[in-house]
Motif scaffolding. Structure first.
Motif, mmCIF file in Angstrom:
data_model
loop_
_atom_site.group_PDB
_atom_site.id
_atom_site.type_symbol
_atom_site.label_atom_id
_atom_site.label_comp_id
_atom_site.label_asym_id
_atom_site.label_seq_id
_atom_site.Cartn_x
_atom_site.Cartn_y
_atom_site.Cartn_z
ATOM 1 N N GLN A 106 63.617 35.552 46.342
ATOM 2 C CA GLN A 106 63.585 37.118 46.717
ATOM 3 C C GLN A 106 64.637 38.037 46.347
ATOM 4 O O GLN A 106 64.443 38.969 45.678
ATOM 5 N N MET A 107 65.703 37.909 46.878
ATOM 6 C CA MET A 107 66.688 38.563 46.611
ATOM 7 C C MET A 107 67.208 38.943 44.923
ATOM 8 O O MET A 107 67.147 40.042 44.562
ATOM 9 N N VAL A 108 66.923 37.591 44.228
ATOM 10 C CA VAL A 108 67.467 37.809 42.692
ATOM 11 C C VAL A 108 66.212 38.714 42.105
ATOM 12 O O VAL A 108 66.682 39.367 41.340
ATOM 13 N N VAL A 109 65.048 38.524 42.401
ATOM 14 C CA VAL A 109 63.753 39.342 42.072
ATOM 15 C C VAL A 109 63.856 40.710 42.021
ATOM 16 O O VAL A 109 64.121 41.584 41.219
ATOM 17 N N TYR A 110 64.310 40.865 43.583
ATOM 18 C CA TYR A 110 64.619 42.556 43.806
ATOM 19 C C TYR A 110 65.750 43.174 43.041
ATOM 20 O O TYR A 110 65.619 44.325 42.598
ATOM 21 N N ILE A 111 66.761 42.324 43.053
ATOM 22 C CA ILE A 111 68.299 42.960 42.480
ATOM 23 C C ILE A 111 67.779 43.204 40.862
ATOM 24 O O ILE A 111 68.113 44.081 40.431
ATOM 25 N N ALA A 112 67.323 42.043 40.290
ATOM 26 C CA ALA A 112 66.939 42.222 38.912
ATOM 27 C C ALA A 112 65.957 43.264 38.643
ATOM 28 O O ALA A 112 66.298 44.041 37.496
ATOM 29 N N PHE A 113 64.977 43.576 39.178
ATOM 30 C CA PHE A 113 63.934 44.528 39.158
ATOM 31 C C PHE A 113 64.595 45.660 39.185
ATOM 32 O O PHE A 113 64.437 46.890 38.658
ATOM 33 N N GLY A 114 65.490 45.954 40.313
ATOM 34 C CA GLY A 114 65.991 47.416 40.512
ATOM 35 C C GLY A 114 67.005 47.744 39.614
ATOM 36 O O GLY A 114 67.044 48.712 39.413
ATOM 37 N N THR A 115 67.736 46.622 39.039
ATOM 38 C CA THR A 115 68.631 46.905 38.132
ATOM 39 C C THR A 115 68.032 47.311 36.707
ATOM 40 O O THR A 115 68.639 48.413 35.959
ATOM 41 N N ASN A 116 67.024 46.832 36.452
ATOM 42 C CA ASN A 116 66.121 46.835 35.205
ATOM 43 C C ASN A 116 65.712 48.453 35.406
ATOM 44 O O ASN A 116 65.508 49.029 34.304
ATOM 45 N N SER A 117 65.072 48.845 36.567
ATOM 46 C CA SER A 117 64.401 50.080 36.673
ATOM 47 C C SER A 117 65.601 51.088 36.736
ATOM 48 O O SER A 117 65.264 52.184 36.100
ATOM 49 N N ALA A 118 66.789 50.708 37.128
ATOM 50 C CA ALA A 118 67.825 51.645 37.099
ATOM 51 C C ALA A 118 68.203 51.926 35.553
ATOM 52 O O ALA A 118 68.565 53.264 35.155
ATOM 53 N N ALA A 119 68.279 50.978 34.680
ATOM 54 C CA ALA A 119 68.614 50.951 33.363
ATOM 55 C C ALA A 119 67.565 51.682 32.608
ATOM 56 O O ALA A 119 67.703 52.571 31.833
#
Length: 179
Positions: free
Chosen positions: A96-109
């Motif tokens: 769960q943590m990895v998915v949220y962090i990866a999605f958040g970072t991708n959205s910030a990019a």
């Protein structure tokens, strides 16, 4: 196909897409003469793209570690539910943590890339994509790859949740009290 093979397939493809994202962003560079000055643009110009490289690489490594964990559990722990239950909880929460962090970072990019695409007059930021089109197309492909990897990681998290909650007995699960 059983659940472990599907999980392995999903994790391998998620790791490959995350590595593709990190490579596309990290190796993307373009030089151009603007007003008689050689201007070179890289992912380091936007901090969100730098974070995306690191997070995508770490998430790819995490998926490969989870793949190794899955092989280890199936081969050496077998059906011992007691010791596997805690490992299943940790695996599920980390997924769960990895998915949220990866999605958040991708959205910030994506947000920073939109600023590079459209510019901002108030801050006198130029539109980069008018000058550096190959750079912008490659970043766009990397972002699409990152979102596809996030979708696959959501699927892997669903499989992880299935593996976790199948360990619990269904005798008293969602059962109404008798009067």
């Amino acid at each position: 196909m059983d659940v472990q093979k599907i999980e392995a397939f999903v994790r391998v493809w998620a790791a490959l897409l995350l590595l593709l994202t990190a490579c596309l962003v990290g190796l993307d560079t373009q030089s151009k003469y603007i007003f008689y000055v050689d201007r070179k643009i890289t992912y380091k110009e936007l901090h969100a793209l730098g974070a995306l490289v690191y997070v995508a690489s770490a998430a790819a490594g995490y998926n490969l570690l989870q793949l190794g964990r899955s092989v280890f559990v199936s081969r050496y722990l077998g059906n011992s539910k007691g010791s596997y239950r805690y490992l299943a909880w940790v695996s599920y929460l980390l997924d769960q943590m990895v998915v949220y962090i990866a999605f958040g970072t991708n959205s910030a990019a994506v947000e920073h890339s939109v600023l590079a695409l459209s510019g901002m007059k108030e801050f006198q930021w130029m539109k980069w994509c008018n000058k550096f089109t190959r750079f912008c197309f490659q970043i766009g492909g990397a972002l699409v790859s990152g979102y596809a990897a996030c979708a696959l990681m959501v699927l892997a998290t669903s499989i992880s949740a299935f593996n976790l909650f199948r360990l619990y007995s269904s005798e008293k699960f969602l059962r109404l009290k008798s009067t």
